[in-house]
Design an enzyme around this catalytic site. Structure first.
Site, PDB file in Angstrom:
ATOM      1  N   ASN A 116     -10.111 -27.471  -7.095  1.00 44.02           N
ATOM      2  CA  ASN A 116     -10.681 -27.426  -8.499  1.00 44.02           C
ATOM      3  C   ASN A 116     -11.941 -26.453  -8.428  1.00 44.02           C
ATOM      4  OD1 ASN A 116     -11.236 -27.994 -11.169  1.00 44.02           O
ATOM      5  ND2 ASN A 116     -12.363 -29.900 -10.437  1.00 44.02           N
TER       6      ASN A 116
ATOM      7  N   MET B  48     -21.514 -30.021  -8.803  1.00 40.36           N
ATOM      8  CA  MET B  48     -20.808 -31.144  -9.027  1.00 40.36           C
ATOM      9  C   MET B  48     -19.217 -30.914  -8.805  1.00 40.36           C
ATOM     10  SD  MET B  48     -21.397 -34.028 -11.888  1.00 40.36           S
ATOM     11  CE  MET B  48     -23.092 -34.444 -11.570  1.00 40.36           C
ATOM     12  N   PRO B  49     -18.772 -30.929  -7.570  1.00 37.45           N
ATOM     13  CA  PRO B  49     -17.279 -30.843  -7.384  1.00 37.45           C
ATOM     14  C   PRO B  49     -16.614 -31.994  -7.689  1.00 37.45           C
ATOM     15  CG  PRO B  49     -18.364 -30.680  -5.452  1.00 37.45           C
ATOM     16  CD  PRO B  49     -19.385 -30.955  -6.441  1.00 37.45           C
ATOM     17  N   HIS B  50     -15.341 -32.155  -8.135  1.00 38.43           N
ATOM     18  CA  HIS B  50     -14.581 -33.326  -8.167  1.00 38.43           C
ATOM     19  C   HIS B  50     -13.135 -32.997  -8.547  1.00 38.43           C
ATOM     20  CE1 HIS B  50     -15.944 -31.916 -12.468  1.00 38.43           C
ATOM     21  NE2 HIS B  50     -14.661 -32.487 -12.837  1.00 38.43           N
ATOM     22  N   ALA B  51     -12.437 -33.842  -8.487  1.00 37.37           N
ATOM     23  CA  ALA B  51     -10.866 -33.679  -9.112  1.00 37.37           C
ATOM     24  C   ALA B  51     -10.481 -34.604 -10.082  1.00 37.37           C
ATOM     25  CB  ALA B  51     -10.176 -33.720  -7.933  1.00 37.37           C
TER      26      ALA B  51
END
Length: 677
Positions: free
Chosen positions: A576, A592-595
Site C-alpha cells: 500500500n 500512517m501506513p495501513h492496509a
C-alpha cells in the site's frame, strides 16, 4: 460526430426494427455510455427540428414512425433553430468570443454566425453581464473592436459551461479530422480513468471531454496558465504529468505543466460511480469528518441505522472528495433530482443541511444546495434499505366553502374511489386553525388554499376525471409508511415511559409492526477510545530504521505481535505504501501506513514507532518521516474515535516534538494519556 450520428440516425430513425444500446455499441466499437450520449444529442436535434425523439427504455431504442429526411437536412434545420433561439444563439456568441483570443470585432461575429448586426449588439449587452458575473472583462477599444480580459481559469470554466449547454456545438463546428480528435480525447480519458481506478458518471465524462477540448482550443490560440511549475501532489496531477508527452502528441503542441494541473483538478471535481480505495490528499481528514457528519445527521434526524450502514459511509466518502474540490472552485454538480429531494425528503434534507455544517467548518468550504441534496440521497438510501414499507391508509382533509351538501358529496365520491382516511371537512378559516395542531398527508380543496408544506390538490366539487388523475398521482408518490420514530412520538405525547424501558418498547413495537430497523437487531459499531487500545507493547521508541520499508514493517510487526493482525497484513502495508507512498505521509514528519481490513486485520489497533533517524518517504513537503503510526481496522468506522484522538495529538507541534524526544514506550504512552485525561 461525423460518422456515428448519421449511422445511428439511419439505423434507428429510418428503420422499423428495434435496436439495443449494446448492439450499437458493439457494431460501432464504442462503449454503451458513448451510444447513450449520441442518442441524447440526436434527440436534442430531433426535438429542435420538431420531430419525435428516440425512446430509450431499459437499453432498447425504439422510433415509432421512420423518418424520410436525410441526416444533412436534420442538421441544417437544427442549426437554423440554434441561431433563431435567443438562449442558444447567445451561447454561440460566447463560444466565438472566448475562442477568438484577446480581441474580436462585431463584423467578425456577424460573418461567422450569420446573424444581423442589431441582433448581435443586443446579445452583447447581456453577454457582458454574464462575463462580469464570471469575472471576465469585455472592453470596447476604438477602431479595434472589443478586448477580453480575465483569469484564464475563469475563461475556460465559462467556456466549458457554455459548450456543455450547447447541444449541437461539436456537430456544427467540427470537421472530420476534428471528429477523430474527439474520439482520441475520449480514448485518452478512458485510459486515464482506468489508470486511476475510477469510473466517471456519464455526465462527468462528457464534461471532462469538453474540458480536454477547451484546453486544446485555448492552447491553440496561445492561451495557457502562467502560474509556473510546482510539485504534483494529487493522484490526478501525478497521472496527468506522467502522461504529459502523450497529451502533447494528442494536441500536436506543447502542453505546459500547469495545463496538466488544470485538467487534473477538473478530473478531481468529477463525480464517480465507482472508485477503488486508493488514498489521496486529505484522506485522513475526509475519513474523520465523514464520521462526524453522519453522527450529526443522525442526531438531528434520529435514525440509528445511519451509524451502522457501511454503504452510507463509503458512498459519502467517495462523493465528498469531488464535492470538496468543486466547492473550492465555487462550483457544484447540478442534481436533476433536487426538486424530488425537496418534495419527498424535506425533513431529511434539512437535517443533512444542518449536519453539513460539520463538513463546512472542518474543510473550510460552503456546499451548494445541489451538493447538499446529493448527500441527502445517500441518507435516503439508508432509510430505503432499513425500513420495510408497511403502508397505512393516507390521512386527508377536505376544504370546501360551498356548504355541507357539497362537501358531503365530495367526501362520498372520494371514499368510493380512493382508499383514504378523511379526517374532516372544513371551511378555510377552520381548516387553518385545525392544521395548527394536526398534520394530514395531503389536503383536497375546492378553493385556493395553502398551509405550510402540506400538499394541496385543488378539485372541482363534482371531482372531474382530471381531478381523479391528480389525486391518483399524489397517492402514487405518497409512501405512507409507518415510521417507528413517529409511533414513539405519539406515545410520548400521552404516556411517560421510563428511560431504561424505551429501548425495549421501541424494539417490541418495531418487531410487532414489521418495520424493525437493522440497527436495532444488531450490535451497533462500538468505537473504543485511544487509551483502550494503545499499550506499551504497541509502541517502539527511537527505532533504528535504514529504509522506508523497515519503518513500516516495524509498525506492522507491533500489530502482529499483539495479535491484532496476521503476518500478511505487513506485506499488504508495504504494498500500500508503494502505491500510495505520497499520501501515507499525512503531516510533516508523520506517516500512517495501513492496509485494507480483508488483507489480514483481526481487530482494531494502532502502533506508534518513533525513528532514531528520519527516513524519506517520497513526499515533496512532509518528508522526512520521524513518526510512523501503524493502523489496523476491521471495518471503515470502528477505529475512528481512537484515530480522531491520536490525530488531535499529532496536530500539536509541541506534543509531536515531545513524542520524538521520548526515550522509551512508557514516556510516549504517558504523553498520549495526558490528552485522554
Amino acid at each position: 460526430m461525423e460518422n456515428r450520428l448519421p449511422n445511428i440516425f439511419l439505423l434507428v430513425c429510418q428503420n422499423k426494427r428495434e435496436f439495443t444500446v449494446r448492439e450499437l455499441a458493439l457494431q460501432m466499437a464504442v462503449s454503451t455510455r458513448t451510444i447513450y450520449s449520441d442518442i441524447k444529442k440526436l434527440n436534442e436535434m430531433l426535438e429542435a427540428a420538431g420531430y419525435p425523439v428516440i425512446n430509450a427504455d431499459k437499453g432498447k431504442l425504439i422510433y415509432e414512425e421512420p423518418l424520410i429526411i436525410e441526416f444533412e437536412e436534420l442538421i441544417g434545420s437544427t442549426s437554423n433553430f440554434v441561431l433563431s433561439n435567443q438562449r442558444f444563439r447567445r451561447l454561440r456568441v460566447i463560444e466565438s468570443i472566448l475562442l477568438s483570443g484577446d480581441h474580436f470585432t462585431v463584423e467578425d461575429l456577424v460573418k461567422e454566425l450569420d446573424i444581423s448586426r442589431n441582433t448581435l449588439l443586443g446579445d452583447l449587452k447581456e453577454i457582458k453581464e454574464i462575463f462580469r458575473f464570471h469575472t471576465i472583462g469585455m472592453e470596447a477599444l476604438p477602431f479595434k473592436g472589443y478586448q477580453i480580459t480575465g483569469n484564464e481559469r475563469s475563461i475556460r470554466n465559462l467556456l466549458i459551461l457554455t459548450i456543455s449547454e450547447d447541444p449541437l456545438f461539436f456537430e456544427d463546428k467540427l470537421e472530420k479530422r476534428n471528429s477523430q480528435f474527439l474520439y482520441s480525447c475520449e480514448a485518452f480519458l478512458d485510459d486515464v480513468a482506468k489508470r486511476l481506478n475510477v469510473e466517471l458518471s456519464d455526465v462527468s465524462f462528457q464534461r471532462m471531454l469538453v474540458t480536454v477540448w477547451v484546453t486544446y482550443a485555448r492552447l491553440s490560440i496561445g492561451k495557457w496558465f502562467p502560474e509556473g511549475p510546482r510539485e504534483p501532489l494529487t493522484r490526478e496531477e501525478i497521472t496527468f504529468v506522467e502522461r504529459k508527452k502523450e497529451l502533447e502528441e494528442l494536441f500536436g503542441k506543447e502542453v505546459p505543466v500547469d495545463d496538466c494541473f488544470y485538467l487534473a483538478n477538473k478530473l478531481g471535481e468529477a463525480s464517480v460511480v465507482k472508485y477503488e480505495e486508493l488514498l489521496s490528499e486529505k484522506w485522513l481528514p475526509f475519513h474523520l469528518v465523514t464520521n462526524e457528519f453522519i453522527e450529526a445527521v443522525e442526531k438531528e434526524y434520529g435514525f440509528e441505522a445511519f451509524l451502522t450502514d457501511s454503504k452510507l459511509y463509503e458512498g459519502l466518502l467517495n462523493h465528498l472528495r469531488p464535492a470538496y474540490k468543486r466547492a473550492l472552485s465555487s462550483e457544484w454538480a447540478e442534481n436533476p433530482l433536487l426538486q424530488y429531494v425537496l418534495d419527498h425528503f424535506s425533513r431529511l434534507n434539512k437535517a443533512v443541511e444542518k449536519g453539513a455544517k460539520v463538513l463546512e467548518d472542518k474543510l473550510k468550504v460552503t456546499f451548494h444546495e445541489h451538493e447538499i441534496s446529493y448527500f441527502t440521497l445517500f441518507f435516503a438510501s439508508v432509510i430505503e434499505r432499513n425500513e420495510k414499507q408497511v403502508r397505512r391508509t393516507p390521512n386527508v382533509i377536505i376544504v370546501c366553502n360551498a356548504g355541507i351538501s357539497t362537501s358531503e358529496i365530495l367526501k362520498s365520491r372520494l371514499q368510493s374511489i380512493f382508499h383514504v382516511n378523511i379526517l374532516g371537512t372544513f371551511g378555510v378559516r377552520n381548516a387553518a386553525l385545525w392544521l395548527k395542531e394536526h398534520y394530514p398527508d395531503f389536503i383536497i380543496s375546492t378553493v385556493p388554499f395553502r398551509f405550510r408544506d402540506i400538499p394541496v390538490i385543488k378539485v372541482t366539487p363534482y371531482l372531474s376525471d382530471y381531478d381523479i388523475k391528480e389525486i391518483q398521482n399524489q397517492l402514487s408518490f405518497l409512501t405512507a409508511r409507518i415510521h417507528i420514530s413517529d409511533v414513539m412520538n405519539i406515545i410520548h405525547k400521552y404516556v411517560k415511559v421510563e428511560e431504561d424501558q424505551l429501548p425495549h418498547l421501541k424494539n417490541e413495537l418495531s418487531i410487532y409492526l414489521g418495520i424493525t430497523e437493522k440497527s436495532q437487531l444488531k450490535k451497533g459499531i462500538y468505537q473504543p477510545m485511544l487509551k483502550e487500545i494503545l499499550t506499551t507493547e504497541l509502541i517502539s521508541a527511537k527505532f533504528e530504521a535504514t529504509s522506508r520499508d523497515e519503518a513500516v514493517t516495524e509498525s506492522g510487526r507491533l500489530l502482529v505481535h499483539k495479535g491484532l493482525a496476521e503476518e500478511a497484513y505487513i506485506r499488504a502495508m508495504i504494498k500500500n505504501v508503494e502505491v500510495n507512498g505520497t499520501y501515507i505521509v499525512i503531516a510533516p514528519g508523520i506517516a500512517m501506513p495501513h492496509a485494507r481490513p480483508e488483507e489480514g486485520a483481526l481487530d482494531i489497533g494502532l502502533s506508534i514507532v518513533t525513528l532514531k533517524e528520519p527516513i524519506p518517504f517520497g513526499h515533496p513537503k512532509n518528508d522526512p518521516v520521524k513518526i510512523v503510526v501503524g493502523l489496523c481496522a476491521i471495518d471503515h468506522q470502528s477505529h475512528l474515535k481512537a484515530l480522531t484522538e491520536l490525530a488531535d495529538i499529532l496536530m500539536d507541534e509541541n506534543k509531536v516534538e515531545r513524542l520524538i524526544m521520548a526515550e522509551n514506550a512508557e514516556q510516549i504512552l504517558d504523553i498520549i494519556k495526558e490528552e485522554s485525561l
